[in-house]
Design a protein around this motif. Structure first.
Motif, short mmCIF file in Angstrom:
data_model
loop_
_atom_site.label_atom_id
_atom_site.label_comp_id
_atom_site.label_asym_id
_atom_site.label_seq_id
_atom_site.Cartn_x
_atom_site.Cartn_y
_atom_site.Cartn_z
N SER A 9 0.80 -1.21 0.00
CA SER A 9 0.00 0.00 0.00
C SER A 9 0.84 1.27 0.00
O SER A 9 0.34 2.33 -0.27
CB SER A 9 -0.88 0.00 1.23
N SER A 10 2.10 1.15 0.36
CA SER A 10 2.90 2.34 0.53
C SER A 10 3.52 2.76 -0.79
O SER A 10 4.15 1.96 -1.48
CB SER A 10 4.01 2.10 1.54
N GLY A 11 3.37 4.03 -1.11
CA GLY A 11 4.00 4.55 -2.29
C GLY A 11 5.44 4.90 -1.99
O GLY A 11 5.91 4.73 -0.87
N PRO A 12 6.14 5.43 -3.01
CA PRO A 12 7.50 5.89 -2.77
C PRO A 12 7.51 7.01 -1.74
O PRO A 12 6.56 7.77 -1.61
CB PRO A 12 7.93 6.40 -4.15
N VAL A 13 8.60 7.10 -0.99
CA VAL A 13 8.75 8.15 0.02
C VAL A 13 9.65 9.24 -0.54
O VAL A 13 10.78 8.97 -0.94
CB VAL A 13 9.38 7.58 1.32
N VAL A 14 9.11 10.45 -0.62
CA VAL A 14 9.92 11.59 -1.04
C VAL A 14 10.16 12.46 0.18
O VAL A 14 9.22 12.89 0.85
CB VAL A 14 9.23 12.41 -2.15
N GLY A 15 11.42 12.70 0.47
CA GLY A 15 11.78 13.57 1.59
C GLY A 15 12.07 14.96 1.08
O GLY A 15 12.92 15.14 0.20
N MET A 16 11.33 15.95 1.59
CA MET A 16 11.56 17.33 1.18
C MET A 16 12.20 18.06 2.34
O MET A 16 11.65 18.08 3.45
CB MET A 16 10.24 17.98 0.75
N ILE A 17 13.34 18.65 2.07
CA ILE A 17 14.07 19.36 3.11
C ILE A 17 13.56 20.78 3.16
O ILE A 17 13.69 21.54 2.19
CB ILE A 17 15.59 19.29 2.82
N GLY A 18 12.94 21.13 4.28
CA GLY A 18 12.25 22.40 4.40
C GLY A 18 10.75 22.16 4.46
O GLY A 18 10.26 21.19 3.90
N ALA A 19 10.03 23.02 5.16
CA ALA A 19 8.61 22.79 5.39
C ALA A 19 7.81 24.08 5.22
O ALA A 19 6.88 24.37 5.97
CB ALA A 19 8.39 22.20 6.78
N GLY A 20 8.19 24.85 4.22
CA GLY A 20 7.45 26.07 3.92
C GLY A 20 6.25 25.79 3.03
O GLY A 20 5.81 24.64 2.89
N GLN A 21 5.75 26.84 2.39
CA GLN A 21 4.54 26.67 1.59
C GLN A 21 4.77 25.80 0.35
O GLN A 21 3.83 25.21 -0.16
CB GLN A 21 3.95 28.02 1.18
N LEU A 22 6.01 25.73 -0.13
CA LEU A 22 6.24 24.89 -1.31
C LEU A 22 6.07 23.42 -0.94
O LEU A 22 5.45 22.65 -1.68
CB LEU A 22 7.63 25.16 -1.88
N ALA A 23 6.58 23.03 0.21
CA ALA A 23 6.37 21.66 0.68
C ALA A 23 4.89 21.43 0.99
O ALA A 23 4.34 20.37 0.71
CB ALA A 23 7.22 21.39 1.92
N ARG A 24 4.25 22.45 1.55
CA ARG A 24 2.82 22.33 1.86
C ARG A 24 2.00 22.03 0.60
O ARG A 24 1.18 21.11 0.59
CB ARG A 24 2.32 23.64 2.50
N MET A 25 2.26 22.77 -0.46
CA MET A 25 1.49 22.54 -1.69
C MET A 25 1.93 21.26 -2.39
O MET A 25 1.13 20.64 -3.10
CB MET A 25 1.57 23.78 -2.58
N THR A 26 3.17 20.85 -2.17
CA THR A 26 3.62 19.57 -2.72
C THR A 26 2.82 18.42 -2.10
O THR A 26 2.55 17.40 -2.75
CB THR A 26 5.13 19.37 -2.46
#
Lengths: 385, 385
Positions: A9-26
């Motif tokens: 059930s688990s998809g690929p894990v993408v780690g995004m460094i930083g947690a601003g609005q760009l990560a939020r919309m991602t």
């Protein structure tokens, strides 16, 4: 990347460094794709940390924190450009799939490296030179005239780290700060454009339509898609230039190329290698949003169609006003325009801070632009325009 | 609700009871609106619990768990219809803003209550009667003929709890289960349609275009928007009927009305009061997705434009096949059709289970439908059609 396909059930894990609005919309795009988005946040209050299940707290300047964060990620990417280049090299050496890689990203981190490389590949740049002393700046000005644009080689964004100096006196104040600087000739531009492209590790590339970005005090306030009245051949040339830069620099993921349009053509202003403010309109305005596109690129999946979903799309940024209670103004904005799309970033309201954006779609530029402006002004200041 | 507007960076908190794919997709809309979505989940592995920051573990049948969950929520709503009606009344008595309220929701929970009320307001229903014994069913069949459709009064979904009985023998098996039953006359329908409407506590209502739903074994496999070839007057009548039901029943939030289209008009089949499978196409296919619309309605905000963003939109469900590794098939599907929109629910793959959906948009129904089918078949079974 080697294999983005864990079983079950688990998809690929993408780690995004930083947690601003760009990560939020991602995260909105990750939800649809079944990608598990992990963010590295400084605190749980950050924009993306409020909307993601897998939040890791840590410091993006700490290699040890980055290494902990990377464990179990199928791909690593960035919400901002502030991760030290040597840490990115170390993560790649550990075996992490980092997109963009250090050798590409350094061009978005270091303006001197960027200018050197763009000059080498024949991309149009303003005259430029590294400067350290008042004599360096005056020598540059003697050749290219005032004003001289001084830029911090590293760390600038949203107009910070850029100084337009009209005299040796202006430059002296900037030089006194001691930060490494670049001098650039002032470009008498007609308007600012941006081209957003994506490139995958396989080498597939796509370009979104060229947009016009409207700036105020160095901050983007409005994006018009497509750039109004842009000659189709010029538009194609700008797209070709952005794709060429992506290829030559080995970018994986998104590349935003900010350009000045001049009477004679284009001059490249800045590069960013991540989802970009000039592409927020794509959430509703393109078949594939820039956030989905970035995920597809960093996972080396085939890229999505960048075509527009409406003839005209206008995005207006919401900059914090004096009143922190923006939600009380939803009622008017939504009743006034049932088609306006509101995006809030969950950030504390501070004057001038980007706290959200609105997008309007339609067929007539002036009407669509007026709708976006009305909503933006009312949401930020409670003023009816 | 009284005030969805806390000061500062935090938006209103909406608590959704249940953490399935409907809550998961609601999170995408909540992120944009700055709404803080809280979900009540049975475990952290549930579809929405994987993508939401504020997950509370608990049992939706426990009033105590529900009361804990409700604390601090500006509005409460549902991912499913399984919360006991009396608990919903208790939460409202505590002061929670529950949308839809118990008096409305009971019509989506109890098919006998639904039929009584729809009959009373003149909405077209099949002949129906509560039945308890074989004699009841045989009496009903004597009047209306075989087959007789037996339905569990409570708890059915996706074809479960519905039995088409062609004889007294068929009915005997169902009666033996002991669940409270309703008998309905079999409707010789031409096709199945659905109308999705939203209504806010203020009483504002909007209707999405009427869609055709294609079922297989009682499970929706495809939704065609708008319903192909539907007479405009009939479409308007169906929308009017759905809005009337929403108003008469006091629905707040979304209402999906499933209908049979017959030679003479419509017959109401089922009601649901939450985001609905027949509305998943609205994520890309309507200016306001059903998930955003539901949040706006339960927060008593002005409703969004329900207009379509393309002439034709087709949604196809992804039903689990034998192979759990769906992600390995992304590459082909995305390369084959860069415009297809894939939605995965992060659920473990089990044969026949709804694990996601795809949406295609365009202008030609047959072409768009073929694209959606190709992607759905390939993603679920790895078969190239």
């Amino acid at each position: 990347m080697s294999s983005p396909s864990p079983a079950g059930s688990s998809g690929p894990v993408v780690g995004m460094i930083g947690a601003g609005q760009l990560a939020r919309m991602t995260q909105q795009a990750a939800i649809a794709l079944g990608v598990e988005l992990r963010v590295l946040a400084g605190s749980r209050d950050e924009s993306a940390a409020r909307v993601v299940a897998d939040v890791r707290l840590g410091d993006h300047r700490s290699l040890s924190d980055l290494r902990d964060f990377a464990k179990g990620c199928d791909a690593l990417t960035f919400d901002h450009e502030h991760v030290p280049t040597e840490h990115i090299r170390a993560l790649a050496a550990d075996g992490s799939a980092v997109h963009p890689g250090a050798e590409a990203l350094v061009h978005a981190q270091d303006k001197a490296v960027m200018r050197e490389r763009l000059t080498a590949i024949g991309a149009p740049c303003p005259a430029w030179r590294r400067v350290e002393t008042a004599a360096d700046v005056e020598g540059f000005a003697a050749e290219h005239g005032w004003p001289v644009v001084l830029k911090a080689v590293r760390g600038g964004y949203d107009g910070r780290g850029v100084w337009i100096c009209r005299s040796a006196g202006d430059a002296a104040g900037v030089l006194a700060s001691g930060v490494p600087l670049l001098a650039e000739a002032f470009v008498p531009f007609e308007r600012e454009l941006a081209v957003l492209v994506a490139r995958s590790p396989h080498g597939q590339g796509v370009s979104y339509p060229v947009v016009e970005t409207v700036q105020r005090d160095g901050i983007c306030v409005e994006v018009l898609a497509p750039a109004p009245g842009l000659d189709p051949e010029r538009a194609a040339a700008a797209q070709g230039l952005a794709l060429k830069i992506a290829t030559e620099l080995g970018v994986t993921g998104l590349l935003a190329v900010e350009m000045f349009e001049t009477s004679g053509g284009f001059v490249v202003n800045e590069l960013a290698m991540r989802p970009h403010n000039s592409g927020h309109w794509t959430i509703e305005g393109a078949r594939t949003s820039q956030f989905e596109q970035h995920l597809r690129a960093v996972l080396d999946l085939p890229l999505g169609a960048p075509v527009m979903t409406a003839p005209v799309v206008v995005m207006a940024n919401l900059l914090g006003g004096e009143d922190p209670d923006v939600f009380s103004r939803y009622e008017h904005v939504m009743a006034h325009d049932p088609g306006i799309k509101v995006h809030f970033y969950g950030k504390e309201v501070r004057p001038g801070r980007k706290i959200g954006h609105v997008t309007a779609l339609g067929t007539d530029l002036e009407e669509v632009r007026a709708r976006a402006r009305h909503a933006a002004v009312y949401l930020t200041d409670g003023v009816y325009t």
